[in-house]
Design an enzyme around this catalytic site. Structure first.
Site, short mmCIF file in Angstrom:
data_model
loop_
_atom_site.label_atom_id
_atom_site.label_comp_id
_atom_site.label_asym_id
_atom_site.label_seq_id
_atom_site.Cartn_x
_atom_site.Cartn_y
_atom_site.Cartn_z
N CYS A 1 0.86 -1.18 0.00
CA CYS A 1 0.00 0.00 0.00
C CYS A 1 0.90 1.24 0.00
O CYS A 1 1.85 1.30 0.78
CB CYS A 1 -0.90 -0.01 1.24
SG CYS A 1 -2.02 1.38 1.32
N HIS B 1 -8.97 -3.85 -2.27
CA HIS B 1 -8.02 -3.06 -1.48
C HIS B 1 -8.39 -1.57 -1.54
O HIS B 1 -8.46 -0.90 -0.50
CB HIS B 1 -6.61 -3.30 -2.02
CG HIS B 1 -5.53 -2.52 -1.35
ND1 HIS B 1 -4.51 -3.10 -0.65
CD2 HIS B 1 -5.32 -1.17 -1.26
CE1 HIS B 1 -3.72 -2.16 -0.15
NE2 HIS B 1 -4.18 -0.97 -0.51
N GLU B 2 -8.63 -1.07 -2.76
CA GLU B 2 -8.93 0.36 -2.90
C GLU B 2 -10.30 0.70 -2.31
O GLU B 2 -10.46 1.74 -1.67
CB GLU B 2 -8.87 0.78 -4.38
CG GLU B 2 -7.53 0.56 -5.05
CD GLU B 2 -6.35 1.13 -4.29
OE1 GLU B 2 -6.50 2.15 -3.59
OE2 GLU B 2 -5.25 0.52 -4.35
N HIS C 1 -10.16 1.39 1.29
CA HIS C 1 -9.67 2.72 1.67
C HIS C 1 -10.82 3.72 1.82
O HIS C 1 -10.69 4.71 2.55
CB HIS C 1 -8.68 3.26 0.63
CG HIS C 1 -7.28 2.77 0.80
ND1 HIS C 1 -6.57 2.91 1.97
CD2 HIS C 1 -6.43 2.15 -0.06
CE1 HIS C 1 -5.35 2.40 1.82
NE2 HIS C 1 -5.24 1.92 0.61
NI NI Z 1 -3.58 1.03 -0.21
#
Ligand code: NI
Length: 166
Positions: free
Chosen positions: A90, A132-133, A136
């Site tokens: 990341c 993953h995004e 966020h």
């Molecule tokens: Ni990330």
């Protein structure tokens, strides 16, 4: 265009729930996407979410080969029960990598820069990057998804090891 500063883990902007984008076609969003694209290319990453550049908005970019995707107000749904264990890093946690269990396939939908509804399905690395995004946008780091923290390490140290097979 400009290369933006990337927020690192510990900054509060990365911990909240990001807000929906009312108008993806606005000049502000056009500039933000252009700057995020430049920032992502400069950092050599494959995904970047708006909170990582201090904008708590539901927007992320990801690369699929040479193609750059932009997704506003995304929604993700896992397709089936199958999961995969794979390495993630990341840009907000520089130097570290860890192995994370993710849904093997996902359906995604949202809006593009023209405000058009877009959707698709993804598997493999793209499914992983999308999850993953999207995390966020909800204040979640990949570290919080790890079931075994012995599978976390510094990239330089992990390079010494033969990659363990799942
Ligand atoms: Ni990330």
């Amino acid at each position: 265009m400009a290369i933006l500063k990337i927020a690192r883990m510990g900054h509060p902007v990365l911990l909240g729930r990001a807000a929906e984008v009312a108008d993806p076609t606005s000049p502000e969003m056009r500039r933000l996407v252009a700057d995020m694209a430049e920032t992502l290319a400069d950092a050599g990453g494959i995904g970047l979410a708006a909170p990582q550049v201090y904008q708590p908005l539901r927007l992320f970019l990801w690369r699929d080969g040479a193609e750059l995707h932009v997704l506003f107000n995304p929604e993700l749904v896992p397709l089936g029960p199958e999961t995969e264990l794979g390495w993630e890093g990341c840009l907000s946690i520089p130097g570290l990598r860890g192995r994370v269990t993710r849904a093997a396939r996902v359906a995604w939908r949202g809006f593009d820069q023209e405000g058009r509804a877009v959707s698709g399905e993804a598997s493999g690395i793209s499914a992983r990057v999308l999850q993953h995004e999207n995390d966020h946008l909800n204040g979640v780091f990949y570290l919080m998804r790890m079931e075994d923290l012995s599978l976390l390490g510094f990239t330089e140290e992990l390079a010494r090891l033969a990659e363990p097979q799942p």
